[in-house]
Design a protein around this motif. Structure first.
Motif, PDB file in Angstrom:
ATOM      1  N   LYS A 263      -4.631  -3.214  -8.496  1.00 52.94           N
ATOM      2  CA  LYS A 263      -5.016  -4.603  -8.665  1.00 52.94           C
ATOM      3  C   LYS A 263      -6.142  -4.905  -7.683  1.00 52.94           C
ATOM      4  O   LYS A 263      -6.045  -4.594  -6.496  1.00 52.94           O
ATOM      5  N   ALA A 264      -7.225  -5.481  -8.179  1.00 54.84           N
ATOM      6  CA  ALA A 264      -8.403  -5.707  -7.347  1.00 54.84           C
ATOM      7  C   ALA A 264      -8.068  -6.525  -6.112  1.00 54.84           C
ATOM      8  O   ALA A 264      -8.559  -6.249  -5.011  1.00 54.84           O
ATOM      9  N   ARG A 265      -7.208  -7.511  -6.296  1.00 59.57           N
ATOM     10  CA  ARG A 265      -6.850  -8.382  -5.176  1.00 59.57           C
ATOM     11  C   ARG A 265      -5.403  -8.816  -5.297  1.00 59.57           C
ATOM     12  O   ARG A 265      -4.989  -9.357  -6.323  1.00 59.57           O
ATOM     13  N   LEU A 266      -4.628  -8.580  -4.254  1.00 55.90           N
ATOM     14  CA  LEU A 266      -3.232  -8.999  -4.258  1.00 55.90           C
ATOM     15  C   LEU A 266      -3.125 -10.492  -3.994  1.00 55.90           C
ATOM     16  O   LEU A 266      -3.859 -11.049  -3.173  1.00 55.90           O
ATOM     17  N   LEU A 267      -2.197 -11.136  -4.703  1.00 54.83           N
ATOM     18  CA  LEU A 267      -1.923 -12.558  -4.494  1.00 54.83           C
ATOM     19  C   LEU A 267      -0.731 -12.709  -3.551  1.00 54.83           C
ATOM     20  O   LEU A 267       0.018 -11.758  -3.309  1.00 54.83           O
ATOM     21  N   TYR A 268      -0.537 -13.922  -3.061  1.00 57.50           N
ATOM     22  CA  TYR A 268       0.558 -14.164  -2.124  1.00 57.50           C
ATOM     23  C   TYR A 268       1.899 -13.828  -2.761  1.00 57.50           C
ATOM     24  O   TYR A 268       2.785 -13.262  -2.113  1.00 57.50           O
ATOM     25  N   LYS A 269       2.043 -14.123  -4.052  1.00 54.90           N
ATOM     26  CA  LYS A 269       3.312 -13.822  -4.733  1.00 54.90           C
ATOM     27  C   LYS A 269       3.558 -12.317  -4.829  1.00 54.90           C
ATOM     28  O   LYS A 269       4.708 -11.870  -4.878  1.00 54.90           O
ATOM     29  N   ASP A 270       2.478 -11.532  -4.847  1.00 57.21           N
ATOM     30  CA  ASP A 270       2.627 -10.083  -4.905  1.00 57.21           C
ATOM     31  C   ASP A 270       3.277  -9.538  -3.634  1.00 57.21           C
ATOM     32  O   ASP A 270       3.954  -8.505  -3.670  1.00 57.21           O
ATOM     33  N   LEU A 271       3.052 -10.229  -2.522  1.00 55.83           N
ATOM     34  CA  LEU A 271       3.601  -9.779  -1.245  1.00 55.83           C
ATOM     35  C   LEU A 271       5.116  -9.939  -1.190  1.00 55.83           C
ATOM     36  O   LEU A 271       5.760  -9.409  -0.280  1.00 55.83           O
ATOM     37  N   LYS A 272       5.679 -10.652  -2.174  1.00 57.55           N
ATOM     38  CA  LYS A 272       7.127 -10.850  -2.239  1.00 57.55           C
ATOM     39  C   LYS A 272       7.783  -9.927  -3.272  1.00 57.55           C
ATOM     40  O   LYS A 272       8.962 -10.092  -3.594  1.00 57.55           O
ATOM     41  N   LEU A 273       7.016  -8.968  -3.775  1.00 56.24           N
ATOM     42  CA  LEU A 273       7.520  -8.055  -4.792  1.00 56.24           C
ATOM     43  C   LEU A 273       8.833  -7.406  -4.356  1.00 56.24           C
ATOM     44  O   LEU A 273       8.959  -6.916  -3.238  1.00 56.24           O
ATOM     45  N   ASP A 274       9.802  -7.400  -5.255  1.00 55.68           N
ATOM     46  CA  ASP A 274      11.111  -6.817  -4.960  1.00 55.68           C
ATOM     47  C   ASP A 274      11.045  -5.304  -5.150  1.00 55.68           C
ATOM     48  O   ASP A 274      11.240  -4.788  -6.254  1.00 55.68           O
ATOM     49  N   SER A 275      10.752  -4.606  -4.073  1.00 51.29           N
ATOM     50  CA  SER A 275      10.650  -3.151  -4.135  1.00 51.29           C
ATOM     51  C   SER A 275      10.855  -2.562  -2.749  1.00 51.29           C
ATOM     52  O   SER A 275      10.423  -3.143  -1.739  1.00 51.29           O
ATOM     53  N   ALA A 276      11.490  -1.410  -2.696  1.00 51.81           N
ATOM     54  CA  ALA A 276      11.684  -0.726  -1.412  1.00 51.81           C
ATOM     55  C   ALA A 276      10.353  -0.260  -0.838  1.00 51.81           C
ATOM     56  O   ALA A 276      10.254   0.032   0.360  1.00 51.81           O
ATOM     57  N   TYR A 277       9.321  -0.210  -1.680  1.00 51.75           N
ATOM     58  CA  TYR A 277       7.982   0.183  -1.228  1.00 51.75           C
ATOM     59  C   TYR A 277       7.199  -0.986  -0.630  1.00 51.75           C
ATOM     60  O   TYR A 277       6.106  -0.788  -0.113  1.00 51.75           O
ATOM     61  N   ASN A 278       7.743  -2.181  -0.721  1.00 46.57           N
ATOM     62  CA  ASN A 278       7.062  -3.368  -0.184  1.00 46.57           C
ATOM     63  C   ASN A 278       7.238  -3.411   1.333  1.00 46.57           C
ATOM     64  O   ASN A 278       8.295  -3.789   1.849  1.00 46.57           O
ATOM     65  N   THR A 279       6.200  -3.033   2.053  1.00 48.22           N
ATOM     66  CA  THR A 279       6.282  -2.972   3.518  1.00 48.22           C
ATOM     67  C   THR A 279       6.050  -4.333   4.166  1.00 48.22           C
ATOM     68  O   THR A 279       6.013  -4.438   5.390  1.00 48.22           O
ATOM     69  N   TYR A 280       5.894  -5.379   3.334  1.00 47.46           N
ATOM     70  CA  TYR A 280       5.868  -6.753   3.863  1.00 47.46           C
ATOM     71  C   TYR A 280       7.291  -7.282   4.004  1.00 47.46           C
ATOM     72  O   TYR A 280       7.577  -8.078   4.902  1.00 47.46           O
ATOM     73  N   THR A 281       8.181  -6.857   3.108  1.00 49.10           N
ATOM     74  CA  THR A 281       9.554  -7.365   3.121  1.00 49.10           C
ATOM     75  C   THR A 281      10.568  -6.349   3.660  1.00 49.10           C
ATOM     76  O   THR A 281      11.707  -6.704   3.928  1.00 49.10           O
ATOM     77  N   HIS A 282      10.144  -5.086   3.794  1.00 51.76           N
ATOM     78  CA  HIS A 282      11.033  -4.034   4.298  1.00 51.76           C
ATOM     79  C   HIS A 282      10.430  -3.391   5.546  1.00 51.76           C
ATOM     80  O   HIS A 282       9.229  -3.134   5.609  1.00 51.76           O
ATOM     81  N   GLY A 283      11.287  -3.152   6.529  1.00 46.45           N
ATOM     82  CA  GLY A 283      10.833  -2.520   7.756  1.00 46.45           C
ATOM     83  C   GLY A 283      10.692  -1.010   7.597  1.00 46.45           C
ATOM     84  O   GLY A 283      11.216  -0.417   6.656  1.00 46.45           O
ATOM     85  N   GLY A 284       9.979  -0.399   8.522  1.00 46.98           N
ATOM     86  CA  GLY A 284       9.817   1.048   8.517  1.00 46.98           C
ATOM     87  C   GLY A 284       8.897   1.537   7.419  1.00 46.98           C
ATOM     88  O   GLY A 284       8.125   0.777   6.825  1.00 46.98           O
ATOM     89  N   LEU A 285       9.000   2.821   7.127  1.00 49.84           N
ATOM     90  CA  LEU A 285       8.168   3.442   6.105  1.00 49.84           C
ATOM     91  C   LEU A 285       8.766   3.233   4.716  1.00 49.84           C
ATOM     92  O   LEU A 285       9.974   3.011   4.582  1.00 49.84           O
ATOM     93  N   PRO A 286       7.954   3.296   3.680  1.00 47.30           N
ATOM     94  CA  PRO A 286       8.493   3.256   2.317  1.00 47.30           C
ATOM     95  C   PRO A 286       9.344   4.492   2.063  1.00 47.30           C
ATOM     96  O   PRO A 286       9.287   5.467   2.828  1.00 47.30           O
ATOM     97  N   PRO A 287      10.142   4.503   1.007  1.00 47.12           N
ATOM     98  CA  PRO A 287      11.065   5.627   0.761  1.00 47.12           C
ATOM     99  C   PRO A 287      10.389   6.947   0.430  1.00 47.12           C
ATOM    100  O   PRO A 287      11.038   7.996   0.465  1.00 47.12           O
ATOM    101  N   GLY A 288       9.099   6.918   0.123  1.00 50.27           N
ATOM    102  CA  GLY A 288       8.385   8.151  -0.197  1.00 50.27           C
ATOM    103  C   GLY A 288       6.893   7.941  -0.087  1.00 50.27           C
ATOM    104  O   GLY A 288       6.419   6.812   0.092  1.00 50.27           O
ATOM    105  N   PRO A 289       6.104   9.007  -0.183  1.00 49.23           N
ATOM    106  CA  PRO A 289       4.645   8.886  -0.145  1.00 49.23           C
ATOM    107  C   PRO A 289       4.126   8.014  -1.282  1.00 49.23           C
ATOM    108  O   PRO A 289       4.757   7.913  -2.343  1.00 49.23           O
ATOM    109  N   ILE A 290       2.973   7.401  -1.064  1.00 46.79           N
ATOM    110  CA  ILE A 290       2.381   6.527  -2.087  1.00 46.79           C
ATOM    111  C   ILE A 290       1.143   7.159  -2.708  1.00 46.79           C
ATOM    112  O   ILE A 290       0.476   6.523  -3.535  1.00 46.79           O
TER     113      ILE A 290
END
Length: 348
Positions: A263-290
């Protein structure tokens, strides 16, 4: 008259030496019982001497000097092409030389850019050959691969998108036209193993107190976050600093990966995405490489730059570089400066 005899005698000796050399070289390709294909990677700008050393290291020949000499005398040292080649069992020296100069008729070339995801790799391979995207992904998920380091990768399929994400090394591959998806995945895993060996293998990582998957995850983030390779160690340092201080990474690239589509530009709502890969809402590293990182990113993750920076923001001046900051206040000022630079560049 005598000089003619000497010339003829010299030519006969030279021909005999060349013939013996040819026989010696072609009988120096290792054990005739070898049943496995060997990968040969030729870097851009490699000389025939470099290739000779590689062949010797791979136990395909016993004498690299003789190989180089024979290649020059026969004129087969010209037109060497960079790439990753598959040397079939019992292929002789002439076959190898033909393969790395002009013998690509039985292969097709695929270049995998650094930072591609497994899905992007599958799409790229499918465009160039006979392996479909579905077949490649099936090989990724269910193929049988014999590398010791794979035992260190977590098997939690519920959290990771693909278990082998991060371990398919990006490079240029010459793939046999009859190869299947599992064969290609194995080639890429083999190239990753070579980079791991450069770090001393799993034992080398352990000496540095680095977990294999952690190393690759950080490298994959560095690869996607940075564009100027000279900054990779500094970006790696920021990631390590934030982890050491239990700060959330807040990396946009992890959200992009979780979304599945760039996505060319993330929106504020994107930062709340429900995913273990979301490093805005989850601490530490994501569960795997990106992504699947290249050698520069792997090096940066292995040896991060030592500094006090905790933040960075893109300069947006066309340099592809970042402003780095130690405090949040300094970071906010750089964000304003970056936005102003973008306005100045656009003229609006």
């Amino acid at each position: 008259m005598r000089w003619r005899i000497r010339v003829i005698f010299t030519l006969i000796l030279f021909a005999a030496w060349l013939t013996l050399g040819y026989v010696y070289v072609n009988h120096s390709l290792g054990s005739p019982q070898r049943s496995e294909t060997v990968q040969l990677e030729i870097s851009q700008g490699a000389s025939i001497f470099d290739i000779g050393r590689q062949l010797k290291e791979l136990s395909l020949i016993r004498n690299d000097w003789l190989f180089s000499t024979y290649s020059y005398i026969t004129g087969k040292s010209k037109g060497l092409q960079a790439g990753v080649y598959e040397v079939p069992p019992n292929m002789d020296v002439d076959g190898i030389l033909d393969m790395v100069t002009q013998g690509r008729q039985n292969t097709y070339t695929v270049t995998i850019p650094e930072g591609f995801t497994i899905r992007q790799i599958a799409q790229t391979v499918a465009k160039h050959g006979k392996i479909s995207e579905e077949e490649f992904l099936e090989a990724v998920e269910n193929g049988n691969y014999n590398y010791d380091y794979l035992k260190e990768i977590p098997t939690d399929k519920e959290k990771r998108h693909y278990r082998l994400e991060g371990y398919l090394f990006p490079s240029t591959y010459n793939i046999p036209k009859n190869a299947d998806g599992e064969y290609v995945v194995n080639m890429m895993l083999g190239q990753f193993e070579k980079r791991l060996k450069k770090k001393g293998g799993l034992a080398g990582l352990k000496q540095r107190n680095i977990n294999l998957d952690t190393w690759v995850i950080i490298a994959s983030i560095v690869e996607r976050e940075g564009q100027a390779k000279g900054e990779f160690p500094k970006i790696s340092g920021v990631i390590h600093n934030r982890l050491d201080q239990d700060m959330r990474l807040q990396v946009d690239a992890t959200i992009q990966y979780a979304m599945g589509k760039p996505k060319a530009r993330l929106l504020y709502k994107d930062l709340k995405l429900d995913s273990a890969y979301n490093t805005y809402t989850h601490g530490g590293l994501p569960p795997g490489p990106i992504s699947n990182p290249g050698e520069t990113a792997l090096d940066a993750a292995f040896s991060p730059e030592k500094h006090e920076y905790l933040y960075y923001v893109t300069k947006k001046d066309g340099s592809k570089e970042h402003y780095f900051a130690e405090t949040f206040e300094e970071h906010k000022n750089y964000i304003k400066k970056s936005k102003q630079t973008q306005i100045d560049q656009s003229g609006n």
